[in-house]
Design an enzyme around this catalytic site. Structure first.
Site, PDB file in Angstrom:
ATOM      1  N   LYS A  81      18.145  13.101   4.067  1.00 60.35           N
ATOM      2  CA  LYS A  81      18.220  11.974   5.004  1.00 60.35           C
ATOM      3  C   LYS A  81      18.836  12.418   6.337  1.00 60.35           C
ATOM      4  CE  LYS A  81      18.490   8.727   1.179  1.00 60.35           C
ATOM      5  NZ  LYS A  81      19.431   8.157   0.188  1.00 60.35           N
TER       6      LYS A  81
ATOM      7  N   GLY B  89      22.916   2.443 -14.409  1.00 65.31           N
ATOM      8  CA  GLY B  89      21.671   2.683 -13.686  1.00 65.31           C
ATOM      9  C   GLY B  89      21.883   3.044 -12.225  1.00 65.31           C
TER      10      GLY B  89
ATOM     11  N   VAL C  70      15.327   6.476   4.820  1.00 58.99           N
ATOM     12  CA  VAL C  70      16.763   6.675   5.051  1.00 58.99           C
ATOM     13  C   VAL C  70      17.483   5.337   4.991  1.00 58.99           C
ATOM     14  CG1 VAL C  70      18.525   7.545   6.625  1.00 58.99           C
ATOM     15  CG2 VAL C  70      16.274   8.615   6.574  1.00 58.99           C
TER      16      VAL C  70
ATOM     17  N   LEU D 160       0.314   3.177  -3.075  1.00 62.07           N
ATOM     18  CA  LEU D 160       0.432   4.315  -3.998  1.00 62.07           C
ATOM     19  C   LEU D 160       1.768   4.215  -4.723  1.00 62.07           C
ATOM     20  CD1 LEU D 160      -0.820   7.263  -1.723  1.00 62.07           C
ATOM     21  CD2 LEU D 160      -2.144   5.952  -3.385  1.00 62.07           C
ATOM     22  N   GLY D 161       1.749   3.680  -5.933  1.00 62.16           N
ATOM     23  CA  GLY D 161       2.985   3.588  -6.707  1.00 62.16           C
ATOM     24  C   GLY D 161       3.417   2.155  -6.926  1.00 62.16           C
TER      25      GLY D 161
ATOM     26  N   VAL E 232       1.501 -11.727  12.465  1.00 62.31           N
ATOM     27  CA  VAL E 232       0.494 -10.716  12.800  1.00 62.31           C
ATOM     28  C   VAL E 232      -0.898 -11.301  12.978  1.00 62.31           C
ATOM     29  CG1 VAL E 232       1.789  -8.889  11.656  1.00 62.31           C
ATOM     30  CG2 VAL E 232       0.011 -10.091  10.368  1.00 62.31           C
TER      31      VAL E 232
END
Lengths: 428, 428
Positions: free
Chosen positions: B205, B187, B132, B9-10, B33
């Site tokens: 955080k 930026g 965080v 998502l994004g 994995v």
């Protein structure tokens, strides 16, 4: 819930800390794992000895096999140290399906591959967070925290004794011999300090960290080692005046599949975070392709910090027991070991020379660097009246270790050089 | 082996980094994995937009529900940011039994408890390491690395923008306004910098870190917050002359069961490891009863560092999938929340005052401290000709916040004080 039964091999400093934490934090631990964790039996050398941490005598034993062979004990915590006996007990415990937590870097650096293979065969956990950098959870950071990244460099101050000595030498201008003596009196250095000051302890830890970071089985003999016993206070002062601190750095590096691991006194630029790590503290600097620069700092030894790591491992084993997944996350290196040759190991170097104070000396010396294709970053020449000749300090650009060795060999036969006072790797 | 299907998502900065790592490190990840990890579908706002990282258009969607409702997708990675929509999608994904990795601190700081409860109910994983301190694996360090210890203090430089600004102000003597403008051009700061400079980002955080460290559910409104917009370059210079660096510190503290969490500009002693954390770097200092002092340092933001943490979480979820143990290690705070009152929050303070330059002023001022039972560590008074009066800088010993507030209230009505120029907490 049945308590989880643990056997503890060794009740020295770390073992006592493990007892303190497991028994002192029992409520918090139970909340996390859902069972009592009970240290059922403790191996000691002499049951009758009086101890700082008192235990009922029926929990003490002088026979390790009483722990290894006890079917009610599910987890063995090894904090006795040494190699052969510890290895025997750990392999026997694994053979019987017991899980193992160990703080034993000497053992893991020499026989880690064999122990992990046995654990995998028996579906058992072997955790060893406390074997490197005491209270800093660096092993799980490398395995889990950076599982997604490609680590290319690990630099560590992983021996507190030598860092204490170098910090004192830097801050007080004292000599190596004087500070070592003081460290021994304070209990920061052993009466036989060889393993620390010659870099062997650090080399063992770097073998473990390199194995984890590079997925390649590395052991103690793969590490090139130089200790701190030859460092003079003059070197430290010269380094400071050029913006460096001298640190005993373990450095594990990878380019593509080629690896090198070394431990040596290193001039570290003062702006680098490792330069500010002082006293008995440890720190491990990790460079990953994606994450960039990170550093993990904390106490490298001591009863409670080391015990913190041991008990964190114990908690992890118990959680795995509850989930029925022990031995399923054993770290297994899958990459072939290819060590760099001296032609492939590159770094900057700091060289200090005593030379004749006459015309043309610097030209001859810089010509040797040029012949060996080593280019120079800075050169400082100054008269040194106390020795009635001149002193030259040179910092090179990146050069191969092989080229530097050729430079030093040529220096040996160069008449204008009275003495090669010191050579350091440079980082930062 | 079937590939593990992931929905993303994004596809902003972090999302692009996640794609780069998952697709660029595919071979290494498979070795770890045992399956291919495939990012099957990616939510974007506009499919037709050209992108730095090119993807086949059939992997892009503008409809999040195509991901959330896709039964072949087992894991949803949320890096879209924002609160309400992200929460809706994450709860819906959990409801459907999908595991979640998120980098969303705003969401976790406000609704973490609700999301974790839903995950526990559905036996799903929710990991949020990237929320965080970007690339620093601090969340797993608190959960696993220090599982055996009692953490009593967490101090963090957890916002890179403000640390960049303060570093520049300190190193170059520049004003807040000038450095903020430069940071925006580079930026490093948003065009609306409120969330960073007013400390809200750091507060979110710290709520997450405090929750993990103290096993107590803390959220954003529990954090007392003060930002950096009122810091003058004079304060920074005065601090330096007394041996302090000004840092925006998040501080979570516990004494027994009493907790306080705050974010504020703080004078940090130069010898403390946090004082040397400069630029956009983050660092979290953790104090545990057993382990003592530790610090974790690294990049706090950025495409690749943050993506490193997201993908490390993804690897952890996949490992759990393979072991069939998802949702079994959800962190659940079990301690009741008891926040300290201002009478119970103690620290040292730095106070700078403009005062009349006449006899008896210092006596009146120190009498106020005495009245409020605040004792003083150091007092420096000097004429300040540019403002034609005198300046007093005071550092107190530990005092309660309530006492300090009483001091400041009395100062307001003390005629010899022209202005309370600044008040800082002091650490280190």
């Amino acid at each position: 819930m049945e308590p989880i039964q643990v056997g503890l091999l060794g009740m020295g400093t770390v073992g006592t800390g493990v007892l303190r934490i497991v028994e002192g934090h029992q409520e918090d631990l139970q909340k996390q794992v859902g069972s009592e964790i009970r240290i059922a039996k403790v191996l000691v050398q002499d049951k009758s000895k009086s101890r700082r941490y008192a235990l009922e005598s029926d929990r003490l034993t002088e026979d390790a096999w009483e722990i290894v062979n006890d079917p009610s004990i599910q987890i063995v915590v090894e904090v006795m140290g040494g190699i052969e006996l510890a290895k025997t007990y750990i392999l026997a415990a694994l053979e019987k399906g017991k899980h193992v937590v160990t703080a034993n870097k000497d053992l893991m650096a020499l026989h880690g591959a064999e122990i992990l293979a046995k654990a995998a065969e028996k579906n058992c956990d072997v955790f060893y967070e406390a074997s490197v950098a005491g209270g800093i959870p660096i092993i799980r950071t490398l395995i889990d925290g950076f599982s997604s990244d490609r680590i290319t460099k690990i630099m560590g101050i992983v021996n507190g004794t030598t860092n204490y000595i170098l910090t004192k030498m830097s801050q007080e201008g004292a000599s190596y011999e004087d500070v070592l003596k003081e460290a021994q009196e304070l209990g920061y250095a052993e009466s036989d300090p060889t393993s620390d000051v010659e870099g062997y302890d650090a080399a063992r830890k770097m073998a473990i960290l390199g194995t984890l970071g590079f997925h390649t089985s590395l052991s103690f003999p793969d590490v090139s080692v130089k200790g701190i016993s030859q460092i003079s206070k003059e070197d430290i002062q010269y380094g400071k005046s050029l913006g460096y601190e001298v640190k005993l750095l373990g450095i594990a590096e990878r380019q593509d599949d080629l690896i090198s691991v070394s431990v040596q006194p290193t001039m570290v630029k003062k702006t680098h975070p490792l330069a500010a790590v002082n006293g008995v503290f440890n720190a491990v600097y990790v460079y990953g392709e994606a994450v960039g620069e990170t550093m993990f700092y904390g106490p490298g030894a001591g009863e409670m910090p080391t015990a913190t790591s041991v008990v964190a491992d114990l908690v992890a084993v118990v959680k795995n027991l509850k989930l029925g997944v022990n031995g399923r996350r054993i770290f297994s290196p899958y990459k072939e070991k290819k060590l760099k040759t001296p032609e492939q190991i590159a770094s900057k170097y700091f060289v200090r020379l005593h030379v004749d104070d006459k015309a043309g000396v610097l030209a001859k010396i810089t010509q040797v660097f040029a012949n060996c294709e080593v280019s120079l970053e800075s050169v400082v020449q100054q008269p040194n009246h106390s020795i009635a000749d001149a002193e030259i300090v040179i910092v090179t650009h990146d050069a191969s270790l092989a080229s530097m060795n050729r430079v030093l060999a040529e220096f040996e036969s160069l008449e204008v050089i009275q003495k090669i006072k010191s050579v350091y790797r440079v980082e930062g």
